[in-house]
Design a protein around this motif. Structure first.
Motif, PDB file in Angstrom:
ATOM      1  N   MET A   1       8.245   6.456  10.240  1.00 45.46           N
ATOM      2  CA  MET A   1       9.416   6.570   9.401  1.00 45.46           C
ATOM      3  C   MET A   1       9.193   7.627   8.320  1.00 45.46           C
ATOM      4  O   MET A   1      10.123   8.357   7.984  1.00 45.46           O
TER       5      MET A   1
ATOM      6  N   ALA B   1      15.034   3.975   3.998  1.00 40.18           N
ATOM      7  CA  ALA B   1      13.755   3.747   4.682  1.00 40.18           C
ATOM      8  C   ALA B   1      12.828   2.887   3.826  1.00 40.18           C
ATOM      9  O   ALA B   1      12.153   1.982   4.338  1.00 40.18           O
TER      10      ALA B   1
ATOM     11  N   ASN C   1      18.692   8.598   2.698  1.00 44.08           N
ATOM     12  CA  ASN C   1      17.900   8.160   3.845  1.00 44.08           C
ATOM     13  C   ASN C   1      16.512   7.699   3.419  1.00 44.08           C
ATOM     14  O   ASN C   1      15.976   6.745   3.986  1.00 44.08           O
TER      15      ASN C   1
END
Length: 111
Positions: free
Chosen positions: A1, A46, A42
């Motif tokens: 990630m 995450a 984003n």
């Protein structure tokens, strides 16, 4: 990630560099802002997912709440850029947003 998030920030800076070389400093700043409008929410999403998976008994609702927060952050950042940067180059701004949004495909097709 973490690789995806780093790739998105790298894509934002790369698109900003290309836009500034092609169309000038205003387009470069607009592209950087457009890329960051996608990469920052984003990254927060995450981090939220990462922190929710470490707790036992995590709820799927955490995902939906995080996604709602991400969309709200996108809208807020778009509004802030529109309000506070009067020399906005719309083409560079939207193009950078789309490039950063789709940059995860690079890692997806890599292996």
């Amino acid at each position: 990630m973490a690789r995806i998030i780093l790739l998105q920030f790298a894509a934002a800076f790369l698109v900003a560099l290309v836009a500034s070389l092609v169309s000038g400093l205003s387009a470069g700043i607009s592209a950087l802002l457009g890329g960051l409008c996608c990469a920052i929410p984003n990254a927060f999403f995450a981090l939220r997912l990462l922190s929710s998976t470490r707790k036992p008994g995590g709820s799927p609702m955490n995902f939906f709440i995080g996604e709602f927060i991400k969309i709200a952050m996108n809208i807020a950042l778009f509004g802030a850029v529109i309000m506070f940067y009067p020399d906005l180059n719309w083409l560079a701004f939207i193009a950078a947003f789309i490039v950063v949004l789709k940059s995860y495909l690079i890692l997806l097709f890599r292996q």
